[in-house]
Design a protein around this motif. Structure first.
Motif, short mmCIF file in Angstrom:
data_model
loop_
_atom_site.label_atom_id
_atom_site.label_comp_id
_atom_site.label_asym_id
_atom_site.label_seq_id
_atom_site.Cartn_x
_atom_site.Cartn_y
_atom_site.Cartn_z
N VAL A 17 64.79 117.55 160.13
CA VAL A 17 63.95 116.63 158.77
C VAL A 17 64.74 114.89 159.10
CG1 VAL A 17 63.05 115.62 157.23
CG2 VAL A 17 63.05 118.09 157.02
N SER A 18 63.42 113.82 160.13
CA SER A 18 64.30 113.23 159.96
C SER A 18 62.99 111.87 158.73
CB SER A 18 64.08 112.39 161.16
OG SER A 18 63.56 112.64 162.10
N GLY A 19 63.89 110.51 158.53
CA GLY A 19 62.36 110.44 158.23
C GLY A 19 63.45 108.93 157.19
N PRO A 20 62.90 107.80 156.45
CA PRO A 20 63.17 106.85 156.06
C PRO A 20 63.76 107.80 154.50
CG PRO A 20 60.53 106.97 155.99
CD PRO A 20 61.41 107.86 156.98
N GLN A 21 62.93 108.63 154.08
CA GLN A 21 63.32 109.20 152.76
C GLN A 21 63.42 110.54 152.59
OE1 GLN A 21 59.98 107.04 150.94
NE2 GLN A 21 60.88 106.28 150.10
N VAL A 22 64.37 111.15 153.52
CA VAL A 22 64.28 113.04 153.84
C VAL A 22 64.89 112.75 152.36
CG1 VAL A 22 66.05 114.59 154.38
CG2 VAL A 22 65.38 112.30 155.77
N ALA A 42 72.83 115.68 158.96
CA ALA A 42 73.06 115.91 160.75
C ALA A 42 72.14 114.49 161.15
CB ALA A 42 72.09 117.05 160.64
N GLY A 43 73.12 113.73 161.59
CA GLY A 43 71.88 112.44 162.20
C GLY A 43 71.71 111.65 161.39
N ASP A 44 69.68 111.15 161.04
CA ASP A 44 69.56 110.24 160.63
C ASP A 44 68.56 110.59 159.73
OD1 ASP A 44 68.16 111.16 162.49
OD2 ASP A 44 67.27 109.84 163.16
N GLY A 45 69.07 112.31 159.75
CA GLY A 45 68.25 112.94 158.50
C GLY A 45 69.31 114.57 158.40
N ALA A 46 68.50 115.20 157.64
CA ALA A 46 68.75 116.58 157.22
C ALA A 46 68.77 118.49 157.79
CB ALA A 46 69.21 116.59 156.07
N SER A 47 69.69 118.92 158.04
CA SER A 47 68.78 120.37 158.89
C SER A 47 69.02 120.80 157.69
CB SER A 47 69.75 120.42 159.73
OG SER A 47 71.25 121.20 159.50
N LEU A 61 53.05 117.96 153.15
CA LEU A 61 54.26 117.20 152.25
C LEU A 61 55.58 115.76 153.32
CD1 LEU A 61 56.19 120.52 150.60
CD2 LEU A 61 54.34 118.81 149.52
N LEU A 62 55.31 116.42 154.58
CA LEU A 62 55.78 115.54 156.10
C LEU A 62 54.88 114.32 155.67
CD1 LEU A 62 56.72 118.17 158.19
CD2 LEU A 62 58.55 116.67 157.61
N LYS A 63 53.05 115.10 156.17
CA LYS A 63 52.75 113.65 156.12
C LYS A 63 52.63 112.70 154.13
CE LYS A 63 48.86 114.00 158.69
NZ LYS A 63 47.66 115.20 158.81
N ARG A 68 59.08 113.23 160.38
CA ARG A 68 58.75 113.96 160.65
C ARG A 68 60.10 115.30 161.14
NH1 ARG A 68 58.42 111.08 165.61
NH2 ARG A 68 56.39 109.73 165.17
N MET A 69 59.66 115.90 161.72
CA MET A 69 60.58 117.41 161.50
C MET A 69 60.30 117.82 162.39
SD MET A 69 58.58 120.56 160.68
CE MET A 69 57.43 121.25 161.38
N HIS A 70 61.56 118.89 163.27
CA HIS A 70 61.69 119.44 164.30
C HIS A 70 62.33 120.95 164.58
CE1 HIS A 70 64.50 116.65 166.86
NE2 HIS A 70 64.82 118.00 166.20
N VAL A 71 61.87 122.10 164.77
CA VAL A 71 62.49 123.41 164.41
C VAL A 71 63.44 123.52 165.13
CG1 VAL A 71 61.86 125.07 165.11
CG2 VAL A 71 60.29 123.88 163.30
N THR A 72 64.60 122.96 165.37
CA THR A 72 65.90 123.81 166.37
C THR A 72 66.21 125.64 165.89
OG1 THR A 72 67.60 123.32 164.21
CG2 THR A 72 67.02 121.10 165.28
#
Lengths: 393, 97
Positions: A17-22, A42-47, A61-63, A68-72
């Motif tokens: 998940v990445s974004g301004p407010q994880v 992790a990086g600019d967000g969290a896993s 919730l994401l909206k 943003r999220m992507h499945v790893t």
């Protein structure tokens, strides 16, 4: 609690998940009652890890939080099944193989019969087939082995016991055949007649009619025990059985040499060993002359063989045994005794061991050319009966 | 909560000798060595990185610093952190979420 129970069975995904407010997103997720675990920056967000069921509730919730999220990574049974579904035929192959193995191994493949000598194997197999024991039969359709063995014993005559033993997919029927009395030899109707001229000393008829009595003279060929019962009109023929003994005279012309030669091993021997190659023999040990005056040579070939093939290679042992010839001079008494012994053993051999020598008489005796000639008369009580088949025509 | 109600609650706590986190909305923090940390009754995550974790409480903020911090699980108002925990700082007055 590390992760929800059965998470690998229900399937879970690892999201990035990445974004301004994880943090807001995490709070929103927990606020919605969604379980997440292993949240690591992790990086600019969290896993984070998430159950598959909850995955589809994430979108609003994401909206809302602008993440943003992507499945790893995808874990668990639902994803495995989906992947397997893409390879349907491979999966079907595995399944068919398993099922096939199970079915084929629960099938009888061979039936063997052991322990029968008189009853043909085919008969027992046929009876077993009626009981449902035959190749390509399902094992679970077979009856219990004690039931089977009882029924097979009643089905096959001449069986004392039958045992079923299953070893994997093969069945062994162990049978024990009933003992039967030996068949009596079939005899044809017959008379018992005299083999030779004699005086009857004993007669005993087990079956048939005795014709002669004790102390009567019989000629060769006279009927002793008749197999014909009844009178002239009503005659029945039987198998004459019995024992007849009589006194018989035998005359023997004997000649016994007064010198007896014999040979004996002295015990001295010499061994020679040869290596045999085809037709040739190469001596290995035992060179030199034995020095024996008289000897006998025995050779023992010991060829190598592989299974049933005889190889042209081997060892041969030759034994040379020393012999000593001996000459013994007999007195005339000893020669006479030897002659009589020889004659008696001849009588016992010819006329039966239960013959009794009643008397012996030397009629004539002379010594000539280094030999003793004798004429002896023996009076012997012996079996005189002989079979004569009755021919009806 | 009214003044009387607050006093009544304080009085019952004193009489019944109940733990504070049950009656008042205070966090219960369990620390196992410097490896695991359990926090109950928090009010959300304010900041989260591998060095620092800030949690909102009913009153104030809890600041946890360390190395390689990972939220092992988070469920409702319970939270488990693993990693090497260096400091836990309790700020009575802080910004509320």
């Amino acid at each position: 609690m590390k992760e929800p129970p059965l998470s690998s069975l229900r399937g879970f995904v690892t999201l990035h998940v990445s974004g301004p407010q994880v943090e807001k997103f995490i709070n929103a997720v927990t606020g919605a009652g969604i379980i997440i675990w292993d949240v690591r920056p992790a990086g600019d967000g969290a896993s984070l890890n998430l159950l598959l069921d909850d995955f589809f509730r994430l979108r609003p919730l994401l909206k809302k939080t602008g993440c943003r999220m992507h499945v790893t990574a995808r874990h668990g049974l639902p994803f495995r099944l989906a992947r397997l579904w893409r390879r349907k035929f491979f999966a079907a192959g595995i399944l068919i193989f398993g099922v096939g193995l199970l079915l084929l191994s629960s099938m009888i493949w061979s039936v063997k019969v052991e322990g029968n000598t008189r009853i043909p194997t085919e008969d027992i197999l046929e009876a077993a087939r009626k009981e449902g024991v035959y190749p390509f039969q399902w094992i679970w359709r077979m009856q219990e082995s004690d039931e089977l063995s009882r029924e097979l014993t009643t089905l096959v005559p001449g069986l004392t016991w039958a045992g079923f033993h299953r070893n994997g997919t093969s069945i062994t029927i162990q049978v024990v055949e009933a003992d039967r009395p030996d068949n009596k030899p079939l005899l044809s109707q017959r008379h018992l007649i005299s083999r030779t001229d004699a005086v009857v000393t004993e007669i005993y008829a087990e079956q048939g009619r005795p014709v002669v009595s004790r102390n009567s003279r019989v000629k060769k060929g006279d009927i002793l025990i008749s197999g014909a019962l009844g009178d002239e009109e009503n005659t029945e023929f039987v198998v004459a059985k019995g024992m007849v003994k009589g006194l018989v005279w035998h005359e023997y012309n004997l000649e016994v040499p007064l010198k007896r030669t014999g040979s004996a091993y002295t015990g001295e021997r010499k061994d020679r060993t040869y290596l045999v190659l085809g037709k040739w023999a190469i001596q290995l040990w035992g060179y030199g002359d034995s020095g024996f005056a008289k000897s006998r040579t025995l050779s023992e070939p010991d060829m190598l063989s592989w299974r049933s093939f005889q190889l042209p290679l081997g060892l041969m042992t030759e034994k040379e045994l020393e012999i000593k010839y001996t000459t013994e001079a007999l007195t005339s008494e000893a020669a006479r005794a030897e002659g009589l012994t020889r004659a008696k053993s001849d009588i016992f051999a010819r006329y039966g061991a239960d013959s009794v020598i009643k008397s012996q008489k030397i009629l004539h005796e002379k010594k000539e050319n280094g030999k003793v000639y004798m004429k002896v008369l023996f009076e012997v009580e012996e079996r005189i009966a002989e079979e004569l088949p009755i021919v009806n025509n | 909560m009214t003044r009387i109600g607050r006093r009544l609650r304080g009085w019952t706590n004193g009489i019944l000798d109940l733990p504070q986190d049950v009656l008042q909305e205070m966090p219960r923090i369990t620390l196992i060595g410097n490896k695991e940390l359990y926090i109950e009754n928090h009010r959300g995550v304010l900041h989260f990185s591998s060095e620092q974790l800030r949690l909102a409480l009913t009153q104030g903020v809890l600041e946890i610093s360390g190395e390689g911090l990972v939220i092992r699980n988070i469920l409702g108002q319970e939270l488990a952190v693993i990693g090497v925990i260096g400091e836990i700082r309790y700020k009575e007055s802080g910004e509320n979420p």
